[in-house]
Scaffold this motif. Structure first.
Motif, mmCIF file in Angstrom:
data_model
loop_
_atom_site.group_PDB
_atom_site.id
_atom_site.type_symbol
_atom_site.label_atom_id
_atom_site.label_comp_id
_atom_site.label_asym_id
_atom_site.label_seq_id
_atom_site.Cartn_x
_atom_site.Cartn_y
_atom_site.Cartn_z
ATOM 1 N N THR A 1 -4.584 -8.252 -0.642
ATOM 2 C CA THR A 1 -4.667 -6.958 0.038
ATOM 3 C C THR A 1 -3.696 -5.989 -0.626
ATOM 4 O O THR A 1 -2.577 -5.761 -0.158
ATOM 5 C CB THR A 1 -4.350 -7.121 1.534
ATOM 6 O OG1 THR A 1 -5.044 -8.260 2.036
ATOM 7 C CG2 THR A 1 -4.770 -5.899 2.323
ATOM 8 N N GLU A 2 -4.125 -5.363 -1.703
ATOM 9 C CA GLU A 2 -3.224 -4.630 -2.587
ATOM 10 C C GLU A 2 -2.740 -3.303 -2.015
ATOM 11 O O GLU A 2 -1.697 -2.802 -2.420
ATOM 12 C CB GLU A 2 -3.922 -4.389 -3.933
ATOM 13 C CG GLU A 2 -4.230 -5.677 -4.684
ATOM 14 C CD GLU A 2 -4.882 -5.423 -6.023
ATOM 15 O OE1 GLU A 2 -5.251 -4.255 -6.276
ATOM 16 O OE2 GLU A 2 -5.025 -6.375 -6.813
ATOM 17 N N ARG A 3 -3.466 -2.703 -1.069
ATOM 18 C CA ARG A 3 -3.048 -1.414 -0.519
ATOM 19 C C ARG A 3 -2.216 -1.545 0.750
ATOM 20 O O ARG A 3 -1.852 -0.543 1.357
ATOM 21 C CB ARG A 3 -4.270 -0.544 -0.225
ATOM 22 C CG ARG A 3 -5.051 -0.144 -1.467
ATOM 23 C CD ARG A 3 -6.061 0.933 -1.129
ATOM 24 N NE ARG A 3 -6.879 1.295 -2.279
ATOM 25 C CZ ARG A 3 -7.798 2.253 -2.275
ATOM 26 N NH1 ARG A 3 -8.028 2.941 -1.150
ATOM 27 N NH2 ARG A 3 -8.502 2.525 -3.351
ATOM 28 N N LEU A 4 -1.914 -2.755 1.153
ATOM 29 C CA LEU A 4 -1.182 -2.979 2.390
ATOM 30 C C LEU A 4 0.203 -2.347 2.330
ATOM 31 O O LEU A 4 0.961 -2.578 1.387
ATOM 32 C CB LEU A 4 -1.068 -4.479 2.659
ATOM 33 C CG LEU A 4 -0.572 -4.879 4.044
ATOM 34 C CD1 LEU A 4 -1.539 -4.432 5.122
ATOM 35 C CD2 LEU A 4 -0.353 -6.389 4.118
ATOM 36 N N GLU A 5 0.527 -1.552 3.339
ATOM 37 C CA GLU A 5 1.826 -0.886 3.415
ATOM 38 C C GLU A 5 2.663 -1.382 4.590
ATOM 39 O O GLU A 5 3.887 -1.439 4.495
ATOM 40 C CB GLU A 5 1.627 0.633 3.552
ATOM 41 C CG GLU A 5 0.901 1.270 2.387
ATOM 42 C CD GLU A 5 0.576 2.729 2.643
ATOM 43 O OE1 GLU A 5 0.876 3.214 3.767
ATOM 44 O OE2 GLU A 5 0.020 3.388 1.750
ATOM 45 N N THR A 6 1.998 -1.703 5.709
ATOM 46 C CA THR A 6 2.706 -2.121 6.916
ATOM 47 C C THR A 6 2.071 -3.391 7.453
ATOM 48 O O THR A 6 0.858 -3.445 7.677
ATOM 49 C CB THR A 6 2.650 -1.032 8.005
ATOM 50 O OG1 THR A 6 3.211 0.176 7.482
ATOM 51 C CG2 THR A 6 3.433 -1.459 9.231
ATOM 52 N N LEU A 7 2.895 -4.413 7.661
ATOM 53 C CA LEU A 7 2.444 -5.686 8.213
ATOM 54 C C LEU A 7 3.222 -5.957 9.491
ATOM 55 O O LEU A 7 4.453 -5.968 9.488
ATOM 56 C CB LEU A 7 2.675 -6.811 7.199
ATOM 57 C CG LEU A 7 2.370 -8.235 7.668
ATOM 58 C CD1 LEU A 7 0.884 -8.401 7.965
ATOM 59 C CD2 LEU A 7 2.823 -9.253 6.615
ATOM 60 N N VAL A 8 2.507 -6.155 10.593
ATOM 61 C CA VAL A 8 3.128 -6.411 11.888
ATOM 62 C C VAL A 8 2.756 -7.818 12.325
ATOM 63 O O VAL A 8 1.577 -8.128 12.528
ATOM 64 C CB VAL A 8 2.672 -5.386 12.949
ATOM 65 C CG1 VAL A 8 3.391 -5.633 14.273
ATOM 66 C CG2 VAL A 8 2.928 -3.964 12.457
#
Length: 350
Positions: free
Chosen positions: A246-253
């Protein structure tokens, strides 16, 4: 004679002083300002919310107002929390597609006119009794997501995917749901409030589990920027493979994740060759919960991974079920939309 005279007098008054008339364009302009601005709007407003009830009432007012009111209703109020509402939404979309007067802004797909134009956000919780073992509802979910896939950007779900084990899925429900969610390649924000969206299923011919690339759904969404999952396992290989894809992932909760205190997220992220990618990771749980790291290393210069902690508030008596408390809390936050989600998470960390 007196009645006739009174009637003539009223006719003269109405002719000389007609009721004020608002041009339709001005009325529609006012209606456009009923919902909040897009950066502050929720993902979906509940059916009981005043905004939903107002827009629904406006769709019944006149033919001139209907298109604008419907657009706003379907943009802001797709809140599907029961099989009945799911069926009603599908019926509405089908009726709209069959209406020759309805505008079609998207190109036809599979020789069928597109019904979606503004349906960009959805809350989906259609299964009852804490189980997905409901074939008609699963099939309806597939139909709905097939229709919305071209435009759906923000999705919050509350679906008990763990309620039906692959070996007990005699109706192929997990396969149906997996195919439904795989289509959502336009998603930018996704929150699974209750569980991960892991939809392993048994092969029909050899009776074995599907592999990682076919069981995990969210790595197949190329535009995904914000991802919120419940009860992940940080020791899971396919979780890390999915994050790398997931290359565009910026925020992971990660709410109440397992293995948080055994696996150092930053070190594992860098060790897997992701050191050049920026990522903000939130670990969310009640204070002292297993989903919060015991210690967090300070961010060093040049380090692009930011680790944050969100502590879900509890009542004075502390008698809530921690699992339900965290699930409901993160769902409420995610429904506020991307900007609201980020703001609320920052409030949790203070």
């Amino acid at each position: 004679m007196e009645v006739n005279a009174y009637h003539d007098l009223m006719q003269n008054m109405l002719t000389k002083n007609p009721q004020p008339f608002l041009p339709p364009d001005l009325v529609l302009y006012v209606i456009d300002f009923i919902p909040p601005a897009s950066n502050t709007a929720k993902i979906a407003y509940e059916p009981s919310h005043i905004l939903t009830r107002t827009l629904l009432a406006l769709t019944l007012t006149s033919r001139i107002i209907y298109p604008t009111a419907r657009r706003l209703l379907y943009t802001h109020c797709l809140y599907v929390d029961s099989p009945r509402r799911l069926r009603c939404l599908l019926s509405s979309l089908s009726a709209y597609a069959a209406d020759p007067a309805a505008p079609q802004s998207l190109p036809p797909t599979e020789s069928k006119p597109s019904t979606v134009q503004h349906e960009t956000s959805l809350y989906l919780a259609p299964f009852l009794n804490d189980t997905i073992n409901d074939l008609p509802t699963a099939q309806a979910v597939h139909r709905l997501l097939s229709l919305l896939a071209p435009t759906l950007c923000r999705l919050v779900i509350d679906i008990p995917v763990r309620s039906l084990c692959p070996e007990d899925d005699t109706l192929g429900i997990r396969r149906i749901l997996k195919k439904a969610f795989t289509q959502l390649t336009s998603l930018e924000l996704f929150c699974s409030a209750r569980y991960q969206l892991l939809l392993d299923y048994l092969e029909d011919d050899i009776g074995s589990f599907k592999g990682f690339e076919k069981a995990n759904v969210w790595p197949l969404w190329p535009r995904l920027r914000t991802l919120a999952l419940y009860n992940c396992d940080l020791s899971s290989e396919r979780l890390w493979l999915g994050l790398s894809i997931t290359e565009r992932l910026e925020t992971l909760v990660l709410t109440r994740a397992d293995g948080v205190r055994e696996v150092d997220f930053r070190s594992e992220w860098i060790a897997r060759g992701n050191g050049d990618r920026s990522l903000t990771v939130w670990f969310v749980d009640v204070d002292g919960g297993r989903g919060i790291p015991e210690t967090i290393k300070e961010q060093e210069e040049g380090d692009k991974v930011k680790i944050m902690v969100g502590r879900v508030p509890t009542s004075y008596y502390g008698d809530e079920d921690v699992i339900e408390l965290c699930q409901n809390w993160i769902k409420r936050l995610a429904l506020k939309g991307e900007a609201g989600f980020q703001d609320e998470l920052r409030n949790l960390s203070t």
